[in-house]
Design a protein around this motif. Structure first.
Motif, PDB file in Angstrom:
ATOM      1  N   GLU A 300     -12.122  16.199 -40.955  1.00  0.00           N
ATOM      2  CA  GLU A 300     -11.276  15.181 -40.331  1.00  0.00           C
ATOM      3  C   GLU A 300      -9.906  15.106 -41.007  1.00  0.00           C
ATOM      4  OE1 GLU A 300     -13.353  11.497 -40.491  1.00  0.00           O
ATOM      5  OE2 GLU A 300     -14.809  12.045 -38.938  1.00  0.00           O
ATOM      6  N   THR A 327     -18.540  15.692 -44.121  1.00  0.00           N
ATOM      7  CA  THR A 327     -19.262  14.753 -43.265  1.00  0.00           C
ATOM      8  C   THR A 327     -20.538  15.412 -42.739  1.00  0.00           C
ATOM      9  OG1 THR A 327     -18.148  15.495 -41.245  1.00  0.00           O
ATOM     10  CG2 THR A 327     -17.049  13.771 -42.539  1.00  0.00           C
ATOM     11  N   ASN A 328     -21.395  14.600 -42.128  1.00  0.00           N
ATOM     12  CA  ASN A 328     -22.612  15.147 -41.512  1.00  0.00           C
ATOM     13  C   ASN A 328     -22.253  16.127 -40.406  1.00  0.00           C
ATOM     14  OD1 ASN A 328     -24.358  13.678 -43.145  1.00  0.00           O
ATOM     15  ND2 ASN A 328     -24.365  11.904 -41.752  1.00  0.00           N
ATOM     16  N   ASP A 329     -21.169  15.808 -39.662  1.00  0.00           N
ATOM     17  CA  ASP A 329     -20.738  16.711 -38.594  1.00  0.00           C
ATOM     18  C   ASP A 329     -20.293  18.065 -39.144  1.00  0.00           C
ATOM     19  OD1 ASP A 329     -21.295  15.051 -36.517  1.00  0.00           O
ATOM     20  OD2 ASP A 329     -19.234  14.381 -36.173  1.00  0.00           O
ATOM     21  N   ASP A 330     -19.702  18.052 -40.311  1.00  0.00           N
ATOM     22  CA  ASP A 330     -19.282  19.324 -40.910  1.00  0.00           C
ATOM     23  C   ASP A 330     -20.486  20.235 -41.114  1.00  0.00           C
ATOM     24  OD1 ASP A 330     -16.642  18.511 -41.013  1.00  0.00           O
ATOM     25  OD2 ASP A 330     -16.770  17.760 -43.067  1.00  0.00           O
ATOM     26  N   LYS A 332     -23.460  19.887 -39.451  1.00  0.00           N
ATOM     27  CA  LYS A 332     -24.069  20.151 -38.146  1.00  0.00           C
ATOM     28  C   LYS A 332     -23.330  21.240 -37.373  1.00  0.00           C
ATOM     29  CE  LYS A 332     -25.945  15.471 -37.492  1.00  0.00           C
ATOM     30  NZ  LYS A 332     -25.826  14.206 -36.700  1.00  0.00           N
ATOM     31  N   LYS A 333     -22.010  21.236 -37.464  1.00  0.00           N
ATOM     32  CA  LYS A 333     -21.205  22.215 -36.730  1.00  0.00           C
ATOM     33  C   LYS A 333     -21.321  23.616 -37.309  1.00  0.00           C
ATOM     34  CE  LYS A 333     -17.696  18.861 -35.247  1.00  0.00           C
ATOM     35  NZ  LYS A 333     -16.297  18.394 -35.466  1.00  0.00           N
TER      36      LYS A 333
END
Length: 400
Positions: A300, A327-330, A332-333
């Motif tokens: 982000e 982040t968690n999205d980092d 997951k992606k």
């Protein structure tokens, strides 16, 4: 040419300057702004409030005194400061004003210790130092004005486009309002932006790195929202609005004639001059090996990730990204990054070439840490490391 007596007197004041330097420069700014409030249009008021500017000036005065018999020792710093002076519009007529109030400040703070001999020596020495700045800056103004598409002082630019690069950084694409072509710049240089913020009695000037290679008719700066001017740019100015811009300046520039491997290391908004260097190196030296290391909090807060990967795709550039707070999205992606910080372990793991050219940009603490790692862990020579400093030079050691 300074006499032996003048040199000896100036050098005898070095211990006093080390003790009372900031008190003298604080008094100097108070006196000068009281007499010449119009000069507030040229100074960064944030640095004044934080008192970092007086610390930097104290370090410069100390260095001038310590090297008064060998002023060539501080010529690199003089040139760096002269770039800043040219970019904000410092002229020869400003130097007598500075000299007057600097001498008054020395007398006010030192009192009876500032004997007539000391004051005369400092007046003479200041004249020599001022002449050195004026001569260097004259050449810089001449170059800025005479090059194709060049100009002196400020020119009106239109904001052609605004692009959000990360949670904090926005790019501004700037085009001359008169439609004229632009002069080329060296990768790593910056421009000064001057704005008039509603409700403020004075204009505000800030320097921003050019964050792309030179393309001929548009300059790109990429601004972190942090401070009065950057917040104004982010929140108040839109595409089609105008700002005043000075010609490119700065000596933190890519050596595009070197054939050594290139290592670009940045953190946070320090990525901006590195993007210009990356684009330029790939374009002009397509076979040059480039290691591009950038540290950010997470995706982000990571500007230019996709752009960096696109540039590296068909070149000999290798991007490495380090996230301190992913982040968690980092996760997951599944995007590629190293977790943590740029440290001894990472540097050794990357097997960075000690014979490379190194360019580093970030906070003062970050740059100092990188310089230490590169020299101690890799054994790279200190003169192979180049750093960019936008804020005031705070350490006396930096001038020695």
């Amino acid at each position: 040419m300074l006499s032996k007596q003048t040199i000896n007197i100036i050098k005898s004041t070095v211990p006093v300057l080390e003790t009372h330097g900031e008190e003298i420069t604080g008094r100097f700014y108070d006196l000068m702004f009281q007499a010449h409030p119009e000069l507030l249009n040229m100074f960064n008021q944030t640095n004044q409030k934080k008192k970092t500017q007086r610390t930097a000036l104290a370090a410069a005065v100390y260095a001038a005194a310590a090297n008064i018999d060998q002023l060539e020792n501080i010529i690199p710093v003089v040139k760096m400061i002269s770039h800043k002076h040219r970019s904000i519009g410092v002229k020869p007529e400003h130097y007598p004003i500075v000299g007057t109030y600097l001498l008054k400040a020395i007398k006010d703070v030192l009192g009876d210790k500032a004997t007539p001999d000391i004051m005369q020596a400092w007046e003479t020495a200041y004249g020599v130092i001022a002449d050195a700045f004026i001569g260097i800056e004259k050449d810089m103004y001449q170059h800025a004005g005479e090059q194709k598409g060049g100009w002196i002082d400020y020119k009106r630019f239109l904001i052609l486009k605004k692009t959000e690069e990360s949670k904090e950084i926005t790019s501004f694409y700037l085009q001359p309002a008169d439609g004229q072509s632009l002069p080329p710049f060296e990768a790593g240089q910056y421009i000064s932006v001057r704005v008039r913020i509603p409700g403020s009695a004075y204009t505000h000037i800030r320097q921003y790195s050019l964050s792309d290679a030179f393309h001929g008719n548009v300059y790109r700066i990429s601004v972190k929202k942090d401070g009065v001017v950057s917040t104004y740019l982010h929140d108040q100015l839109e595409e089609g609005d105008s700002i005043e811009v000075s010609a490119p300046a700065g000596d933190f520039v890519l050596n595009d004639s070197s054939e050594k491997p290139l290592v670009l290391i940045s953190a946070g908004v320090g990525i901006t001059p590195m993007m210009s260097m990356l684009h330029t190196a790939v374009k002009q030296q397509p076979e040059r090996h480039i290691l591009f290391i950038h540290a950010a909090k997470n995706s982000e807060h990571h500007a230019f990730r996709q752009e960096t990967e696109e540039v590296a795709k068909d070149s000999f550039a290798q991007p490495v990204f380090i996230y301190s707070e992913p982040t968690n999205d980092d996760y997951k992606k599944g995007i590629a990054f190293c977790e943590g910080r740029i440290d001894k372990s990472l540097i050794n793991r990357l097997v960075v070439n000690p014979q490379a050219d190194y360019y580093v940009c970030g906070s003062e603490a970050f740059m100092a840490h990188m310089q230490h790692l590169i020299t101690t862990e890799l054994g790279a020579p200190a003169d192979s490391i180049h750093v960019e400093r936008f804020g005031p030079q705070l350490s006396m050691k930096a001038y020695n």
